[in-house]
Design an enzyme around this catalytic site. Sequence first.
Site, PDB file in Angstrom:
ATOM      1  N   ASP A  88      -4.345  -4.952  -6.311  1.00 45.31           N
ATOM      2  CA  ASP A  88      -3.818  -5.238  -4.979  1.00 45.31           C
ATOM      3  C   ASP A  88      -4.898  -5.905  -4.120  1.00 45.31           C
ATOM      4  O   ASP A  88      -6.097  -5.842  -4.449  1.00 45.31           O
ATOM      5  CB  ASP A  88      -3.366  -3.900  -4.348  1.00 45.31           C
ATOM      6  CG  ASP A  88      -2.374  -4.085  -3.205  1.00 45.31           C
ATOM      7  OD1 ASP A  88      -2.112  -5.227  -2.807  1.00 45.31           O
ATOM      8  OD2 ASP A  88      -1.864  -3.058  -2.715  1.00 45.31           O
ATOM      9  N   ALA A  90      -6.387  -6.498   0.093  1.00 43.34           N
ATOM     10  CA  ALA A  90      -6.631  -5.607   1.244  1.00 43.34           C
ATOM     11  C   ALA A  90      -7.032  -6.457   2.440  1.00 43.34           C
ATOM     12  O   ALA A  90      -7.407  -7.623   2.302  1.00 43.34           O
ATOM     13  CB  ALA A  90      -7.727  -4.598   0.921  1.00 43.34           C
ATOM     14  N   ASP A  91      -6.969  -5.839   3.618  1.00 42.66           N
ATOM     15  CA  ASP A  91      -7.336  -6.555   4.844  1.00 42.66           C
ATOM     16  C   ASP A  91      -8.706  -6.144   5.378  1.00 42.66           C
ATOM     17  O   ASP A  91      -9.369  -6.940   6.028  1.00 42.66           O
ATOM     18  CB  ASP A  91      -6.252  -6.336   5.903  1.00 42.66           C
ATOM     19  CG  ASP A  91      -4.932  -6.875   5.399  1.00 42.66           C
ATOM     20  OD1 ASP A  91      -4.877  -8.081   5.108  1.00 42.66           O
ATOM     21  OD2 ASP A  91      -3.979  -6.099   5.222  1.00 42.66           O
ATOM     22  N   LYS A 102      -4.718  -1.930   4.845  1.00 44.24           N
ATOM     23  CA  LYS A 102      -3.845  -2.921   4.235  1.00 44.24           C
ATOM     24  C   LYS A 102      -2.615  -3.106   5.109  1.00 44.24           C
ATOM     25  O   LYS A 102      -2.327  -2.302   5.974  1.00 44.24           O
ATOM     26  CB  LYS A 102      -3.382  -2.426   2.856  1.00 44.24           C
ATOM     27  CG  LYS A 102      -4.487  -2.408   1.839  1.00 44.24           C
ATOM     28  CD  LYS A 102      -4.010  -1.993   0.465  1.00 44.24           C
ATOM     29  CE  LYS A 102      -2.704  -2.592   0.031  1.00 44.24           C
ATOM     30  NZ  LYS A 102      -2.651  -4.065   0.018  1.00 44.24           N
ATOM     31  N   GLY A 103      -1.899  -4.199   4.837  1.00 42.65           N
ATOM     32  CA  GLY A 103      -0.587  -4.319   5.472  1.00 42.65           C
ATOM     33  C   GLY A 103      -0.402  -5.479   6.414  1.00 42.65           C
ATOM     34  O   GLY A 103       0.643  -5.600   7.050  1.00 42.65           O
ATOM     35  N   GLU A 111       3.162  -0.796  -1.329  1.00 37.83           N
ATOM     36  CA  GLU A 111       1.810  -0.918  -1.918  1.00 37.83           C
ATOM     37  C   GLU A 111       1.140   0.445  -2.014  1.00 37.83           C
ATOM     38  O   GLU A 111       0.455   0.746  -2.995  1.00 37.83           O
ATOM     39  CB  GLU A 111       0.949  -1.863  -1.069  1.00 37.83           C
ATOM     40  CG  GLU A 111       1.356  -3.316  -1.231  1.00 37.83           C
ATOM     41  CD  GLU A 111       0.693  -4.251  -0.239  1.00 37.83           C
ATOM     42  OE1 GLU A 111       0.756  -5.458  -0.462  1.00 37.83           O
ATOM     43  OE2 GLU A 111       0.134  -3.784   0.766  1.00 37.83           O
TER      44      GLU A 111
HETATM   45  C1  5RP Z   1       0.107  -6.892   2.285  1.00 43.83           C
HETATM   46  C2  5RP Z   1      -1.303  -6.513   2.086  1.00 43.83           C
HETATM   47  C3  5RP Z   1      -2.183  -7.518   1.415  1.00 43.83           C
HETATM   48  O1  5RP Z   1      -2.751  -6.947   0.295  1.00 43.83           O
HETATM   49  C4  5RP Z   1      -3.261  -7.905   2.366  1.00 43.83           C
HETATM   50  O2  5RP Z   1      -2.650  -8.370   3.548  1.00 43.83           O
HETATM   51  C5  5RP Z   1      -4.192  -8.955   1.769  1.00 43.83           C
HETATM   52  O3  5RP Z   1      -3.558 -10.183   1.686  1.00 43.83           O
HETATM   53  P1  5RP Z   1      -4.383 -11.515   1.412  1.00 43.83           P
HETATM   54  O4  5RP Z   1      -4.892 -11.409   0.025  1.00 43.83           O
HETATM   55  O5  5RP Z   1      -3.374 -12.617   1.623  1.00 43.83           O
HETATM   56  O6  5RP Z   1      -5.480 -11.580   2.444  1.00 43.83           O
HETATM   57  O7  5RP Z   1      -1.760  -5.448   2.397  1.00 43.83           O
HETATM   58  O8  5RP Z   1       0.817  -5.828   2.846  1.00 43.83           O
END
Ligand code: 5RP
Length: 229
Positions: A88, A90-91, A102-103, A111
């Site tokens: 996965d 993450a932010d 995340k999110g 997730e």
């Molecule tokens: C979605 C998430 C994503 O994992 C998170 O936003 C990371 O996304 P990106 O790889 O586009 O930066 O939590 O709910």
Amino acid sequence: MTHVDYEKMKIIAARKALEYVKDGYVLGIGSGSTVKYFIEFLGDALKKGLLKDIIGIPSSIDSRILMSKYGIPITDLYENPEIDLTVDGADSILSDKGVIIKGLGGAFTREKIINYAAKKRIIIVDERKLNREVPVPIEVLPFSLGYVIKTLDKMGGKPILRESSGKVGPCISDNGNIILDAYFDIDQITPTLEIELNKIPGVLENGVFVMRCEVIVGLSSNEIKILRI
Ligand code: 5RP
């Protein structure tokens, strides 16, 4: 200013994650632009016969569509309640606190389920995500919206209704709910916040993740750093 290529950092992290996948695995598949690369690489590995007997559980409609496009067999948690590995994005990685946020893509409820249900977890990010200040996303049953906003205000969470970019009004999750972004002070973001938020009636889930995982960070130097949380 020198050009910073975040896509390259996402790509090297996603490519590294593929090394953790073994034949026969049930995979949890996260969402977002970094996972998108992972799905592409996984599809390619299956096509070339480098991996076999993989089946994946997508965490969003978006990832489901991508998995179909790249020929990755799809299952669900009812058929396969035991996930071997979840990959996965993450932010924000707050490794000192043992917290991942995340999110920002709005898929965090599913997730969280596929991460917490997995035997092993790999999080793939670019270096921007380390100790990044982001709001905490909260998925709310529409019926309880006003009450949840009031409660978050009292907690100092400064909630903002997430707006949709493709229609007027609120952003609706894949589960048919509303998403709030809560701007807590960084000191308030602790592992216990996850539990406190989920105690509010009408909150389905929140973006504070507290779990053992390996975080693969793609760096601007083209190298990889691995953090263990
Ligand atoms: C979605 C998430 C994503 O994992 C998170 O936003 C990371 O996304 P990106 O790889 O586009 O930066 O939590 O709910």
